[in-house]
Design a protein around this motif. Structure first.
Motif, PDB file in Angstrom:
ATOM      1  N   GLY A 109      -1.402  52.923  64.448  1.00 27.03           N
ATOM      2  CA  GLY A 109      -1.482  52.954  65.903  1.00 27.03           C
ATOM      3  C   GLY A 109      -1.277  54.359  66.435  1.00 27.03           C
ATOM      4  O   GLY A 109      -0.438  55.104  65.918  1.00 27.03           O
ATOM      5  N   THR A 110      -2.003  54.707  67.463  1.00 29.43           N
ATOM      6  CA  THR A 110      -1.875  56.053  68.025  1.00 29.43           C
ATOM      7  C   THR A 110      -0.490  56.317  68.593  1.00 29.43           C
ATOM      8  O   THR A 110      -0.049  57.465  68.647  1.00 29.43           O
ATOM      9  N   ASP A 111       0.209  55.239  69.019  1.00 27.14           N
ATOM     10  CA  ASP A 111       1.508  55.393  69.664  1.00 27.14           C
ATOM     11  C   ASP A 111       2.676  54.972  68.776  1.00 27.14           C
ATOM     12  O   ASP A 111       3.775  54.704  69.273  1.00 27.14           O
ATOM     13  N   ASP A 112       2.439  54.919  67.495  1.00 24.05           N
ATOM     14  CA  ASP A 112       3.514  54.623  66.546  1.00 24.05           C
ATOM     15  C   ASP A 112       4.559  55.737  66.642  1.00 24.05           C
ATOM     16  O   ASP A 112       4.242  56.907  66.402  1.00 24.05           O
ATOM     17  N   PHE A 160      -5.700  52.594  66.018  1.00 21.57           N
ATOM     18  CA  PHE A 160      -5.838  51.686  67.151  1.00 21.57           C
ATOM     19  C   PHE A 160      -5.162  52.287  68.375  1.00 21.57           C
ATOM     20  O   PHE A 160      -3.942  52.506  68.372  1.00 21.57           O
ATOM     21  N   ARG A 161      -5.946  52.531  69.403  1.00 23.09           N
ATOM     22  CA  ARG A 161      -5.438  53.176  70.604  1.00 23.09           C
ATOM     23  C   ARG A 161      -4.349  52.330  71.267  1.00 23.09           C
ATOM     24  O   ARG A 161      -4.535  51.139  71.508  1.00 23.09           O
ATOM     25  N   GLY A 162      -3.212  52.958  71.554  1.00 22.71           N
ATOM     26  CA  GLY A 162      -2.126  52.300  72.268  1.00 22.71           C
ATOM     27  C   GLY A 162      -1.221  51.455  71.397  1.00 22.71           C
ATOM     28  O   GLY A 162      -0.177  51.001  71.863  1.00 22.71           O
ATOM     29  N   ALA A 163      -1.594  51.221  70.136  1.00 23.48           N
ATOM     30  CA  ALA A 163      -0.760  50.389  69.262  1.00 23.48           C
ATOM     31  C   ALA A 163       0.404  51.203  68.705  1.00 23.48           C
ATOM     32  O   ALA A 163       0.343  52.429  68.592  1.00 23.48           O
ATOM     33  N   LYS A 164       1.467  50.504  68.343  1.00 22.38           N
ATOM     34  CA  LYS A 164       2.671  51.164  67.840  1.00 22.38           C
ATOM     35  C   LYS A 164       2.859  50.863  66.349  1.00 22.38           C
ATOM     36  O   LYS A 164       1.877  50.701  65.618  1.00 22.38           O
ATOM     37  N   HIS A 165       4.105  50.771  65.904  1.00 21.36           N
ATOM     38  CA  HIS A 165       4.380  50.639  64.477  1.00 21.36           C
ATOM     39  C   HIS A 165       4.019  49.259  63.924  1.00 21.36           C
ATOM     40  O   HIS A 165       3.964  49.067  62.713  1.00 21.36           O
ATOM     41  N   GLY A 166       3.732  48.325  64.800  1.00 22.78           N
ATOM     42  CA  GLY A 166       3.322  46.991  64.358  1.00 22.78           C
ATOM     43  C   GLY A 166       1.857  46.721  64.582  1.00 22.78           C
ATOM     44  O   GLY A 166       1.466  45.568  64.812  1.00 22.78           O
ATOM     45  N   ALA A 167       1.016  47.745  64.484  1.00 22.29           N
ATOM     46  CA  ALA A 167      -0.416  47.551  64.722  1.00 22.29           C
ATOM     47  C   ALA A 167      -1.001  46.468  63.825  1.00 22.29           C
ATOM     48  O   ALA A 167      -1.893  45.723  64.233  1.00 22.29           O
ATOM     49  N   PRO A 221      -6.478  40.597  64.293  1.00 21.33           N
ATOM     50  CA  PRO A 221      -7.904  40.349  63.998  1.00 21.33           C
ATOM     51  C   PRO A 221      -8.687  41.633  63.725  1.00 21.33           C
ATOM     52  O   PRO A 221      -9.461  41.698  62.765  1.00 21.33           O
ATOM     53  N   ALA A 222      -8.464  42.653  64.549  1.00 19.27           N
ATOM     54  CA  ALA A 222      -9.174  43.916  64.351  1.00 19.27           C
ATOM     55  C   ALA A 222      -8.706  44.602  63.070  1.00 19.27           C
ATOM     56  O   ALA A 222      -9.514  45.187  62.330  1.00 19.27           O
ATOM     57  N   PHE A 223      -7.416  44.540  62.810  1.00 16.43           N
ATOM     58  CA  PHE A 223      -6.876  45.130  61.588  1.00 16.43           C
ATOM     59  C   PHE A 223      -7.482  44.463  60.363  1.00 16.43           C
ATOM     60  O   PHE A 223      -7.965  45.138  59.432  1.00 16.43           O
ATOM     61  N   ASP A 224      -7.467  43.138  60.334  1.00 14.39           N
ATOM     62  CA  ASP A 224      -8.016  42.415  59.188  1.00 14.39           C
ATOM     63  C   ASP A 224      -9.497  42.745  58.982  1.00 14.39           C
ATOM     64  O   ASP A 224      -9.948  42.933  57.843  1.00 14.39           O
TER      65      ASP A 224
END
Length: 269
Positions: free
Chosen positions: A218-221, A244-251, A257-260
């Motif tokens: 994630g960009t915000d991790d 992933f834009r705006g996602a943190k350490h739990g992206a 779904p997008a990760f998978d």
């Protein structure tokens, strides 16, 4: 019916496996691995089947924990060597997916044992913790000294999520979680793990990673922000970056779904 299995590789590495294909996907978990008793009861296979449902038709998916009772001062590189012993003697070469601290171990593992890694996925991790996050990790380390597992879980939840879980999970961890959440089998394992994270700097070994690699996060991790993801991917000879834009350490949870889809496409190439 999907097959499940739990056990201990070499009698030391607790694991849970779902699926029975000849292709193996081995998951190295993060710091949270040290914060439970290390035993995977049979129902954990159902949870793993649900979480990795996109992969179990093509892989035997193994989540392999580290041994309980880590020696003081054990480094990321030492943990990678231990995993190499387990895979070499029990499972053989595999696709490897490392999450957070597990991704640091996976980097050292891939650099030192290229014959055991087919493809590599580094999830919410990087070659080092961001400079701005080191104080936060040291704070977790202080909580570990006082066995305040609830406070560690609360802070990790804030670092991981951007949705309702960033509010509700810390509250639950600091209230009922103090009584019902798992406790470490060996309390010192949490501190040893956090010390290993703080001391790891894999920048000078990234170009030794021969496996085709996906760096995803994630960009915000707060621990491994976009700058660390980019730094890591840039130095691995055959690496692709997915941030992933705006996602943190739990992206990998929050954008599941997008990760998978991204990981499935990468492994299927």
């Amino acid at each position: 019916m999907t097959s499940f299995e739990t056990g201990d590789l070499l009698g030391r590495f607790p694991y849970v496996r779902v699926g029975s294909e000849s292709e193996r996907l081995v998951v190295f978990p993060g710091v949270g691995d040290a914060m439970f008793d290390g035993d995977y009861p049979p129902p954990s296979g159902w949870a793993l089947r649900t979480y990795f449902r996109r992969f179990v038709d093509d892989y035997a998916v193994y989540v392999v924990s580290r041994p309980r009772g880590l020696p003081a001062g054990q480094r990321i590189e030492d943990m990678a060597a231990d995993y190499a012993d387990a895979l070499e003697r029990e499972l053989g070469p595999a696709d490897v997916l490392g999450i957070s601290m597990g991704g640091m171990i996976a980097q050292a593992f891939a650099a030192d044992h290229p014959d055991l890694v087919d493809e590599l996925v580094l999830v919410n991790t990087g070659c080092r913790v961001a400079d701005g996050a080191r104080d936060a990790v040291r704070r977790l380390r202080r909580y570990a000294r006082t066995h305040d597992w609830a406070r560690i879980r609360a802070e990790l939840a804030v670092a991981m999520f951007t949705d309702w879980r960033a509010v509700s999970y810390p509250t639950l961890a600091l209230t009922v979680g103090r009584f019902v959440m798992p406790r470490p089998a060996v309390a010192s394992d949490v501190g040893v793990s956090l010390d290993a994270v703080l001391s790891f700097d894999g920048r000078d070994r990234l170009d030794d990673i021969a496996a085709r690699t996906l760096v995803v996060g994630g960009t915000d991790d707060p621990y491994f922000p976009r700058s660390i993801l980019e730094e890591t991917a840039a130095e691995i000879p055959d690496a692709t970056l997915c941030a992933f834009r705006g996602a943190k350490h739990g992206a990998f949870h929050e954008r599941k779904p997008a990760f998978d889809s991204r990981v499935e496409a990468f492994l299927g190439q």
